[in-house]
Design a protein around this motif. Sequence first.
Motif, PDB file in Angstrom:
ATOM      1  N   GLU A   1       0.787  -1.147   0.078  1.00 37.75           N
ATOM      2  CA  GLU A   1      -0.052   0.038   0.000  1.00 37.75           C
ATOM      3  C   GLU A   1       0.812   1.135   0.070  1.00 37.75           C
ATOM      4  OE1 GLU A   1      -2.649  -0.544   3.523  1.00 37.75           O
ATOM      5  OE2 GLU A   1      -3.866  -2.154   2.395  1.00 37.75           O
ATOM      6  N   ASN A   2       2.215   1.170  -0.018  1.00 41.02           N
ATOM      7  CA  ASN A   2       3.064   2.345   0.108  1.00 41.02           C
ATOM      8  C   ASN A   2       3.527   2.861  -1.286  1.00 41.02           C
ATOM      9  OD1 ASN A   2       3.272   2.868   3.000  1.00 41.02           O
ATOM     10  ND2 ASN A   2       3.957   0.858   3.046  1.00 41.02           N
ATOM     11  N   PHE A   3       3.152   2.143  -2.405  1.00 41.87           N
ATOM     12  CA  PHE A   3       3.548   2.466  -3.807  1.00 41.87           C
ATOM     13  C   PHE A   3       2.299   2.294  -4.756  1.00 41.87           C
ATOM     14  CE2 PHE A   3       7.545   0.690  -2.366  1.00 41.87           C
ATOM     15  CZ  PHE A   3       8.625   1.635  -2.514  1.00 41.87           C
ATOM     16  N   SER A   4       2.245   3.395  -5.491  1.00 44.05           N
ATOM     17  CA  SER A   4       1.361   3.569  -6.434  1.00 44.05           C
ATOM     18  C   SER A   4       2.052   3.135  -7.928  1.00 44.05           C
ATOM     19  CB  SER A   4       0.720   4.917  -6.721  1.00 44.05           C
ATOM     20  OG  SER A   4       1.802   5.936  -7.104  1.00 44.05           O
ATOM     21  N   ILE A   5       1.318   2.383  -8.738  1.00 43.20           N
ATOM     22  CA  ILE A   5       1.770   1.967 -10.011  1.00 43.20           C
ATOM     23  C   ILE A   5       1.765   3.138 -11.036  1.00 43.20           C
ATOM     24  CG2 ILE A   5       1.631   0.430 -11.979  1.00 43.20           C
ATOM     25  CD1 ILE A   5       0.807  -1.813  -9.795  1.00 43.20           C
ATOM     26  N   GLU A   6       2.727   3.814 -11.421  1.00 44.27           N
ATOM     27  CA  GLU A   6       2.592   4.841 -12.310  1.00 44.27           C
ATOM     28  C   GLU A   6       2.594   4.615 -13.738  1.00 44.27           C
ATOM     29  OE1 GLU A   6       1.822   7.973 -11.177  1.00 44.27           O
ATOM     30  OE2 GLU A   6       2.106   7.205  -9.337  1.00 44.27           O
ATOM     31  N   ARG A   7       3.273   3.645 -14.008  1.00 43.24           N
ATOM     32  CA  ARG A   7       3.309   2.989 -15.284  1.00 43.24           C
ATOM     33  C   ARG A   7       3.648   1.562 -15.498  1.00 43.24           C
ATOM     34  NH1 ARG A   7       6.614   6.095 -20.204  1.00 43.24           N
ATOM     35  NH2 ARG A   7       5.699   5.032 -22.105  1.00 43.24           N
ATOM     36  N   MET A   8       3.213   0.702 -16.256  1.00 37.38           N
ATOM     37  CA  MET A   8       3.464  -0.591 -16.453  1.00 37.38           C
ATOM     38  C   MET A   8       3.388  -0.911 -17.951  1.00 37.38           C
ATOM     39  SD  MET A   8       2.313  -4.089 -14.014  1.00 37.38           S
ATOM     40  CE  MET A   8       2.938  -5.634 -14.468  1.00 37.38           C
ATOM     41  N   GLU A   9       4.419  -1.278 -18.752  1.00 35.15           N
ATOM     42  CA  GLU A   9       4.255  -1.626 -19.931  1.00 35.15           C
ATOM     43  C   GLU A   9       5.079  -3.025 -20.257  1.00 35.15           C
ATOM     44  OE1 GLU A   9       3.297   0.438 -21.892  1.00 35.15           O
ATOM     45  OE2 GLU A   9       3.314   2.509 -21.679  1.00 35.15           O
ATOM     46  N   GLN A  10       4.520  -3.669 -21.231  1.00 40.51           N
ATOM     47  CA  GLN A  10       5.232  -4.931 -21.690  1.00 40.51           C
ATOM     48  C   GLN A  10       5.586  -4.664 -23.170  1.00 40.51           C
ATOM     49  OE1 GLN A  10       1.780  -5.144 -20.077  1.00 40.51           O
ATOM     50  NE2 GLN A  10       3.152  -5.427 -18.488  1.00 40.51           N
ATOM     51  N   LEU A  11       6.918  -4.909 -23.069  1.00 42.72           N
ATOM     52  CA  LEU A  11       7.794  -4.995 -24.424  1.00 42.72           C
ATOM     53  C   LEU A  11       7.721  -6.266 -25.011  1.00 42.72           C
ATOM     54  CD1 LEU A  11      10.827  -2.562 -22.941  1.00 42.72           C
ATOM     55  CD2 LEU A  11       8.425  -1.867 -23.859  1.00 42.72           C
TER      56      LEU A  11
END
Length: 364
Positions: free
Chosen positions: A281-291
């Motif tokens: 709960e202490n991090f937010s996902i700002e970006r997640m990409e699959q290459l």
Amino acid sequence: MASGEQVIMINGGGEDESNFQQKNEVDAQNLFIKEGILDKLDVDKLIASQTTPKTFTIADLGCPVEIDTFAAVQNVIDTVKHKLKLQSNTAHQYEHLSHNLEFQVLINGPTSRDFNALFRSIPMNKPSYYVAGVPGTFYSRLFPKSSLHFAYSSYSLHWLSKVPDGVGDERSPAYNKGKIYCMSSPKIVADAYEAQFTRDIEAFLKARELEVVPGGLVAFSIVTVPTDSKCLTPTFFEILGSVLLDMAAKGITSKKKVNTFNLPIYLPTPQLLEGLIKRNENFSIERMEQLCRPRESFYEADFPEKLTLHYRAVMESLFNDHFGTEVVNLMFDKFKNKVTETAVFMDLTHKQALESFVLLKRKP
């Protein structure tokens, strides 16, 4: 926000054998890091509370030997300076801030890492930043509380902290006999691998939540596999295991050695990875990409040789410690031949592994 199932195609093929698998993926990661710093990092706010001179601290977690560590470092520093310039109201303010801002770069690697060799690779014409080596596992605390502004890890988190419990023990229900990975193993073996990966990711994030300042960023790239489909990378691991079994049948190595060897690697799906991150709960996902690399390079005549060279660079020492150099040299020769003979890389039903990039922000 995470990008869900979006998959980005990148240029395939390497200019030479040494960067076959990872050069283009690293280029993409550096671009994502640059965009993440510009969009998500408030540099001025992070350093505002510090007395002069101010320090921006960067950590490279894992520091794999096949990655150009200091090129990645320079990318971060240049982007932080550019973001500071964008946040400055006047040229004079930027000159004052940049003049009083110093960069500390902390390079983490396993205790077996040759840090002297790493330090000899520091560019002679590097700008003013200060480098220190921090040996140890990134699955535990490495740095003081609230000391990091930006941390990143390149293609290291799919390496487990240890081989899962029981998979090398013939008395265990999870005994992974005749296999070196879990792709085609019984479910209990796959569950043991996933459980170990889960513990490791949770430990990694728990350590970073204490070390990264509120508002700081954590970026990492990790090899992942598509959901519900055959994937080439685990299939190549299976071929390595079959080569070892063939060698054991011929008395070149022992069946016991093969049966007690398991790769300390787990390739999760992006969905599993995202779910584990959201538990913290202490991090937010700002970006997640699959290459995803296009398949063109697979059709090159020397693909099996390049693949073998890549696997040797990444895993040779691991096999050497268990089987010895003579066996391993022969194993990789036979692996190249078997990849050529099976031509599994030409089978379109086998999907490519994905290179997942994740950008996290430490919540206040």
